[in-house]
Design an enzyme around this catalytic site. Structure first.
Site, PDB file in Angstrom:
ATOM      1  N   PHE A 150      -5.424  60.823  92.010  1.00  0.00           N
ATOM      2  CA  PHE A 150      -4.782  62.001  92.604  1.00  0.00           C
ATOM      3  C   PHE A 150      -5.415  62.398  93.934  1.00  0.00           C
ATOM      4  O   PHE A 150      -4.779  63.072  94.739  1.00  0.00           O
ATOM      5  CB  PHE A 150      -4.841  63.197  91.624  1.00  0.00           C
ATOM      6  CG  PHE A 150      -6.174  63.932  91.637  1.00  0.00           C
ATOM      7  CD1 PHE A 150      -6.465  64.888  92.606  1.00  0.00           C
ATOM      8  CD2 PHE A 150      -7.156  63.661  90.688  1.00  0.00           C
ATOM      9  CE1 PHE A 150      -7.689  65.558  92.628  1.00  0.00           C
ATOM     10  CE2 PHE A 150      -8.375  64.310  90.703  1.00  0.00           C
ATOM     11  CZ  PHE A 150      -8.640  65.266  91.675  1.00  0.00           C
ATOM     12  N   LYS A 174       1.970  52.735  91.060  1.00  0.00           N
ATOM     13  CA  LYS A 174       2.025  53.789  90.037  1.00  0.00           C
ATOM     14  C   LYS A 174       1.132  54.900  90.568  1.00  0.00           C
ATOM     15  O   LYS A 174      -0.086  54.853  90.440  1.00  0.00           O
ATOM     16  CB  LYS A 174       1.506  53.241  88.700  1.00  0.00           C
ATOM     17  CG  LYS A 174       2.044  53.928  87.466  1.00  0.00           C
ATOM     18  CD  LYS A 174       1.715  55.396  87.357  1.00  0.00           C
ATOM     19  CE  LYS A 174       0.296  55.693  86.991  1.00  0.00           C
ATOM     20  NZ  LYS A 174      -0.080  57.115  87.125  1.00  0.00           N
ATOM     21  N   GLU A 177       0.118  61.014  88.377  1.00  0.00           N
ATOM     22  CA  GLU A 177       1.166  61.930  87.887  1.00  0.00           C
ATOM     23  C   GLU A 177       0.900  63.360  88.360  1.00  0.00           C
ATOM     24  O   GLU A 177       1.725  64.243  88.177  1.00  0.00           O
ATOM     25  CB  GLU A 177       1.263  61.861  86.355  1.00  0.00           C
ATOM     26  CG  GLU A 177       0.052  62.325  85.571  1.00  0.00           C
ATOM     27  CD  GLU A 177      -1.055  61.269  85.452  1.00  0.00           C
ATOM     28  OE1 GLU A 177      -1.111  60.329  86.282  1.00  0.00           O
ATOM     29  OE2 GLU A 177      -1.882  61.413  84.543  1.00  0.00           O
ATOM     30  N   SER A 227     -11.206  57.120  87.732  1.00  0.00           N
ATOM     31  CA  SER A 227     -12.520  57.393  87.135  1.00  0.00           C
ATOM     32  C   SER A 227     -13.067  56.095  86.515  1.00  0.00           C
ATOM     33  O   SER A 227     -12.298  55.177  86.215  1.00  0.00           O
ATOM     34  CB  SER A 227     -12.361  58.470  86.066  1.00  0.00           C
ATOM     35  OG  SER A 227     -11.350  58.077  85.162  1.00  0.00           O
ATOM     36  N   CYS A 282     -14.279  60.639  96.204  1.00  0.00           N
ATOM     37  CA  CYS A 282     -15.178  59.667  95.582  1.00  0.00           C
ATOM     38  C   CYS A 282     -16.406  59.428  96.446  1.00  0.00           C
ATOM     39  O   CYS A 282     -17.388  58.870  95.987  1.00  0.00           O
ATOM     40  CB  CYS A 282     -14.447  58.356  95.356  1.00  0.00           C
ATOM     41  SG  CYS A 282     -13.936  57.609  96.899  1.00  0.00           S
ATOM     42  N   GLU A 384     -20.258  62.321  86.673  1.00  0.00           N
ATOM     43  CA  GLU A 384     -19.514  62.711  87.878  1.00  0.00           C
ATOM     44  C   GLU A 384     -18.797  64.031  87.555  1.00  0.00           C
ATOM     45  O   GLU A 384     -18.055  64.114  86.581  1.00  0.00           O
ATOM     46  CB  GLU A 384     -18.472  61.638  88.226  1.00  0.00           C
ATOM     47  CG  GLU A 384     -17.703  61.957  89.485  1.00  0.00           C
ATOM     48  CD  GLU A 384     -16.581  60.949  89.776  1.00  0.00           C
ATOM     49  OE1 GLU A 384     -15.889  60.526  88.838  1.00  0.00           O
ATOM     50  OE2 GLU A 384     -16.411  60.612  90.955  1.00  0.00           O
TER      51      GLU A 384
HETATM   52  P1  NAD Z   1      -8.005  58.962  86.642  1.00  0.00           P
HETATM   53  O1  NAD Z   1      -8.923  57.915  86.176  1.00  0.00           O
HETATM   54  O2  NAD Z   1      -7.720  60.093  85.734  1.00  0.00           O
HETATM   55  O3  NAD Z   1      -6.559  58.337  86.989  1.00  0.00           O
HETATM   56  C1  NAD Z   1      -6.406  57.323  87.968  1.00  0.00           C
HETATM   57  C2  NAD Z   1      -5.054  56.638  87.759  1.00  0.00           C
HETATM   58  O4  NAD Z   1      -5.063  55.944  86.506  1.00  0.00           O
HETATM   59  C3  NAD Z   1      -3.860  57.593  87.693  1.00  0.00           C
HETATM   60  O5  NAD Z   1      -2.757  56.984  88.315  1.00  0.00           O
HETATM   61  C4  NAD Z   1      -3.622  57.764  86.197  1.00  0.00           C
HETATM   62  O6  NAD Z   1      -2.279  58.044  85.880  1.00  0.00           O
HETATM   63  C5  NAD Z   1      -4.026  56.421  85.636  1.00  0.00           C
HETATM   64  N1  NAD Z   1      -4.637  56.514  84.306  1.00  0.00           N
HETATM   65  C6  NAD Z   1      -5.256  57.581  83.747  1.00  0.00           C
HETATM   66  N2  NAD Z   1      -5.754  57.262  82.531  1.00  0.00           N
HETATM   67  C7  NAD Z   1      -5.446  55.956  82.332  1.00  0.00           C
HETATM   68  C8  NAD Z   1      -5.717  55.049  81.272  1.00  0.00           C
HETATM   69  N3  NAD Z   1      -6.391  55.427  80.198  1.00  0.00           N
HETATM   70  N4  NAD Z   1      -5.265  53.776  81.390  1.00  0.00           N
HETATM   71  C9  NAD Z   1      -4.582  53.375  82.477  1.00  0.00           C
HETATM   72  N5  NAD Z   1      -4.305  54.207  83.519  1.00  0.00           N
HETATM   73  C10 NAD Z   1      -4.738  55.477  83.445  1.00  0.00           C
HETATM   74  O7  NAD Z   1      -8.572  59.463  88.059  1.00  0.00           O
HETATM   75  P2  NAD Z   1      -8.126  60.702  88.921  1.00  0.00           P
HETATM   76  O8  NAD Z   1      -8.571  61.944  88.241  1.00  0.00           O
HETATM   77  O9  NAD Z   1      -6.707  60.570  89.327  1.00  0.00           O
HETATM   78  O10 NAD Z   1      -8.985  60.450  90.257  1.00  0.00           O
HETATM   79  C11 NAD Z   1     -10.309  60.856  90.383  1.00  0.00           C
HETATM   80  C12 NAD Z   1     -11.283  59.744  90.049  1.00  0.00           C
HETATM   81  O11 NAD Z   1     -11.043  58.623  90.898  1.00  0.00           O
HETATM   82  C13 NAD Z   1     -12.723  60.128  90.305  1.00  0.00           C
HETATM   83  O12 NAD Z   1     -13.510  59.611  89.271  1.00  0.00           O
HETATM   84  C14 NAD Z   1     -13.058  59.465  91.625  1.00  0.00           C
HETATM   85  O13 NAD Z   1     -14.428  59.197  91.834  1.00  0.00           O
HETATM   86  C15 NAD Z   1     -12.269  58.215  91.508  1.00  0.00           C
HETATM   87  N6  NAD Z   1     -12.009  57.626  92.818  1.00  0.00           N
HETATM   88  C16 NAD Z   1     -12.709  56.510  93.152  1.00  0.00           C
HETATM   89  C17 NAD Z   1     -12.543  55.936  94.397  1.00  0.00           C
HETATM   90  C18 NAD Z   1     -13.293  54.699  94.785  1.00  0.00           C
HETATM   91  O14 NAD Z   1     -12.967  54.119  95.797  1.00  0.00           O
HETATM   92  N7  NAD Z   1     -14.273  54.267  94.027  1.00  0.00           N
HETATM   93  C19 NAD Z   1     -11.649  56.517  95.312  1.00  0.00           C
HETATM   94  C20 NAD Z   1     -10.961  57.669  94.921  1.00  0.00           C
HETATM   95  C21 NAD Z   1     -11.150  58.213  93.672  1.00  0.00           C
END
Ligand code: NAD
Length: 498
Positions: A150, A174, A177, A227, A282, A384
């Site tokens: 997000f 994808k 959401e 994450s 991140c 985190e």
């Molecule tokens: P999230 O892990 O909740 O979701 C990321 C994506 O995965 C979304 O599209 C979500 O719909 C999908 N998703 C969620 N649960 C899932 C599952 N169990 N199986 C498959 N898909 C699933 O992350 P978020 O809250 O949207 O974003 C924040 C996180 O992203 C933070 O931890 C941040 O550090 C990380 N992030 C990392 C980087 C990087 O380059 N390392 C960059 C940006 C964000």
């Protein structure tokens, strides 16, 4: 009645008929602005069929012609930057300036990808044997899937999809959401740029949609950002189904402040890096490692005055430093992490938990929080938090600082503030983190360098961004050729050596 956000399949906006729904909010007001449903199996299969069909022709379009589409897209992004940033802020909450910065970082990657004819160049060796030449070329993989988080709905989606498309693949995105609308605007602009139908598709959804995509036999590669538990799970599922995969996870980014640093500069850098985008980056700094008590005291003296002065309001307002958090649940989670820190014995120097915004009473706001005397065993250090919470850790010397960072299981970004070039060089060389800043608090590399962390911030061998993306989204083929002369050759039954 809020509208349900559609998919984008085969060049068309497609009604989302899934039953499982999520609310999309304006985080500044707390209002539900739209609903997003999870794609049905039929919708998923339609997107895959469209991408499969489009691959046949798109993979044969010359790189120069693909680059022309990207040049058009870059121009349209430039022209529409205000519209994109406004839509982004309305669902994410970050300030408009920050949203524009995000779009600019996306544009930089598009500009880099416009060089795809050169980036795809292979190599050629003449006379590997008498009259025999060998050349290696890079070819696209097929249908690639991208799953975005997000916190950068434009920048990260672009970082994933544009290089894949430039390399001749087709793509299914994808989006998160939580803020999915802005990617539909990108799809419209790509279509206006001349991208053929089916090359780029969007499916709305959650884990179920992701699982259906990454286990599907027609999908060649998976890139995901999120994450750490999600990134790890997507990576393992994708590779166990024979996909090429790389996924990018969470972070705990440290900033070492040495006694020779300018304390005003270091404190200002920490403010922006910890509280910009409400800490939902991140690459945000969440731990300041103060080398000596004197440095910790000097930083706290400055930060405890400046943090309460942060201007917190809707990201749409002018002159705002920090907008709301993404959801009510996430704001509650961050406040809960602060409660845990207090229970663990850390000293809460600035408490932003109860900050309300008079103009936006139902928004998901909180103020900046500052902890002192955080130790390695505490949950607020281990986990985190992904919110506006900065932890100060006190160490006695540089060796202790680097040992602390290297023992952390995350390794996304890190920074050091110092005037000692030799020490900074040692730091950059020895730290086990993927992106390093020297007097630069958020060292997000420019589009033509690799982006990615180490340790549990990444799964897979190839980073994203820049040349790594070209490597990830292509596979090499090596051709050995000979044009026989008229004399008859005898069959050879032994291994040919040259
Ligand atoms: P999230 O892990 O909740 O979701 C990321 C994506 O995965 C979304 O599209 C979500 O719909 C999908 N998703 C969620 N649960 C899932 C599952 N169990 N199986 C498959 N898909 C699933 O992350 P978020 O809250 O949207 O974003 C924040 C996180 O992203 C933070 O931890 C941040 O550090 C990380 N992030 C990392 C980087 C990087 O380059 N390392 C960059 C940006 C964000």
């Amino acid at each position: 009645m809020p509208q349900t956000i559609p998919h984008y399949i085969n060049g068309n906006s497609v009604k989302n008929t899934g039953e499982k729904q999520y609310s999309v909010y304006n985080p500044a007001t707390g209002d539900v602005t739209a609903k997003v449903a999870c794609a049905t199996l039929v919708e998923i299969n339609n997107a895959i069929s469209a991408a499969k069909k489009a691959f046949i022709s798109w993979s044969q379009v010359t790189p120069l012609k693909r680059a022309r589409v990207l040049f058009n897209f870059k121009n349209l992004l430039d022209k529409n930057i205000d519209k994109i940033a406004t839509l982004l802020t309305s669902e994410h909450g970050k300030t408009l300036d920050d949203a524009k910065g995000e779009v600019l970082r996306a544009i930089e990657l598009v500009e880099f990808s416009c060089g795809i004819p050169t980036l795809l160049q292979g190599n050629y060796s003449e006379n590997v044997g008498t009259g025999v030449d060998t050349y290696t070329i890079k070819q696209p993989l097929g249908i690639c899937v991208g799953i975005s988080p997000f916190n950068f709905p434009v920048m990260i989606s672009t970082w994933l999809m544009i290089p894949a498309i430039a390399c001749g693949n087709t793509f299914i995105l994808k989006p998160s959401e939580k803020d999915p609308s802005v990617t539909l605007l990108l799809a419209e602009l790509l279509q206006e740029s001349g991208l053929p139908a089916g090359v780029f598709n969007i499916l709305q959804g959650d884990k179920e949609t992701v699982d259906a995509l990454i286990t599907h036999p027609d999908i060649a590669a998976v890139s995901a950002v999120g994450s750490t538990p999600v990134a790890e799970s997507i990576y393992k599922t994708a590779i166990s189904h024979g996909k090429r995969a790389h996924t990018f996870g969470g972070a705990k980014n440290h900033c070492v402040v040495m006694p020779d640093a300018d304390m005003d500069d270091a404190a200002d850098a920490l403010l922006g890096a910890a509280f910009g985008a409400a800490g939902e980056r991140c690459m945000a700094i969440s731990v300041a490692v103060a080398v000596t008590d004197a440095v910790a005291d000097a930083l706290i003296e400055r930060l405890k005055i400046k943090i309460p002065q942060l201007k917190i309001a809707s990201g749409m307002n002018a002159n705002v430093d920090m907008g709301p958090l993404i959801t009510k649940e996430h704001a509650a989670h961050v406040k809960n992490c602060v409660n845990t820190g207090i229970k663990e014995g850390a000293e809460l120097v600035v408490d932003g938990r109860d900050i309300k915004n008079a103009d936006f009473k139902n928004g998901f706001f909180m103020g900046g929080c500052l902890f002192d005397k955080v130790t390695k065993d505490m949950r607020i250090y281990q986990d985190e938090i992904f919110g506006p919470v900065l932890c100060i850790m006190r160490v006695e010397n540089f060796i202790e600082a680097i040992a602390l960072i290297n023992s952390n299981h995350y390794g996304n970004g890190v920074a050091i503030f110092t005037r000692d070039g030799g020490l900074a060089r040692t730091f950059a060389s020895q730290v086990t983190v993927g992106m390093v800043g020297i007097n630069v608090p958020i060292p997000v590399p420019v589009a033509y360098h690799t982006f990615g962390g180490w340790k549990r911030s990444v799964f897979g061998d190839i980073h994203m961004h820049g040349p790594d993306n070209v490597q990830f989204y292509t596979r090499s083929k090596t051709v050995t050729l000979r044009w026989p002369e008229s004399k008859k050759e005898k069959s050879a039954y032994h291994m040919i050596s040259h």
